[in-house]
Design a protein around this motif. Structure first.
Motif, mmCIF file in Angstrom:
data_model
loop_
_atom_site.group_PDB
_atom_site.id
_atom_site.type_symbol
_atom_site.label_atom_id
_atom_site.label_comp_id
_atom_site.label_asym_id
_atom_site.label_seq_id
_atom_site.Cartn_x
_atom_site.Cartn_y
_atom_site.Cartn_z
ATOM 1 N N GLU A 79 38.761 53.912 39.353
ATOM 2 C CA GLU A 79 38.783 53.445 37.961
ATOM 3 C C GLU A 79 37.433 53.811 37.365
ATOM 4 O O GLU A 79 36.383 53.454 37.920
ATOM 5 N N LYS A 109 39.433 51.205 46.800
ATOM 6 C CA LYS A 109 39.370 51.084 45.343
ATOM 7 C C LYS A 109 37.921 51.260 44.900
ATOM 8 O O LYS A 109 37.042 50.568 45.377
ATOM 9 N N GLY A 152 44.383 52.844 38.284
ATOM 10 C CA GLY A 152 43.209 53.691 38.321
ATOM 11 C C GLY A 152 43.338 54.911 37.431
ATOM 12 O O GLY A 152 44.386 55.175 36.842
#
Length: 178
Positions: free
Chosen positions: A81, A112, A54
């Protein structure tokens, strides 16, 4: 680990304040001056370092009076990211798909995020990007990565990405502490 005691709302507000959260910025993240400029202008602390996966994560400064005796790293809890456009992410899904798959496959963060600037599902379906990547495949790839890696796909304007990054970190921490 953070003491799992029950924090009051006032204590939570102090813990998740700009003074205590430090956004971690991957040193390989190059075209992000628009983000660090907003961090500087808004008084958001950040530190450039190497992240295994990331582009962004965060740490919490020590707050001894609230039973947080040392700096706490939250890379295992969150990774963000960032992609600067639909053009960039479509390239990741075509020319760099294996590397992109590997990056998310080895990411061990619980949460995430894939932050895509200046994009939307509507723009994908209308093929409002410059690459030749088929819009149906593009749409399916985003949803497949979401299902496979537990990605939270977020679209935002370039102007709001810094504030979104900070607030994802801030409210993730708040939820962890609740």
């Amino acid at each position: 680990m953070i003491n799992r005691r029950k924090y009051s709302d006032k204590e939570l507000d102090k813990i998740i304040s700009k003074e205590n959260i430090v956004v971690l910025v991957d040193s390989r993240e190059k075209a992000n001056k628009h983000i660090t400029d907003v961090f500087d202008r808004e008084g958001i602390s950040y530190r450039v370092c190497t992240l295994e996966s990331g582009d962004y994560s965060f740490e919490l400064k020590a707050i001894p009076e609230l039973d947080i005796p040392h700096t706490m790293d939250f890379r295992q809890d969150i990774m963000i990211e960032r992609k600067n456009s639909l053009d960039e992410i479509s390239g990741n899904f075509t020319r760099g798909r294996e590397r992109f798959n590997d990056e998310f496959g080895r990411a061990w963060a619980v949460r995430k995020y894939l932050l895509i600037e200046d994009g939307s599902y509507e723009k994908i379906l209308k093929h409002d990007y410059r690459t030749e990547y088929n819009s149906t495949s593009f749409f399916a790839s985003l949803l497949s990565f979401d299902a496979r890696y537990g990605l939270r796909v977020q679209f935002c304007n370039k102007e709001t990405s810094a504030i979104l990054i900070y607030n994802i970190c801030k409210y993730t921490l708040r939820e962890i502490l609740k």
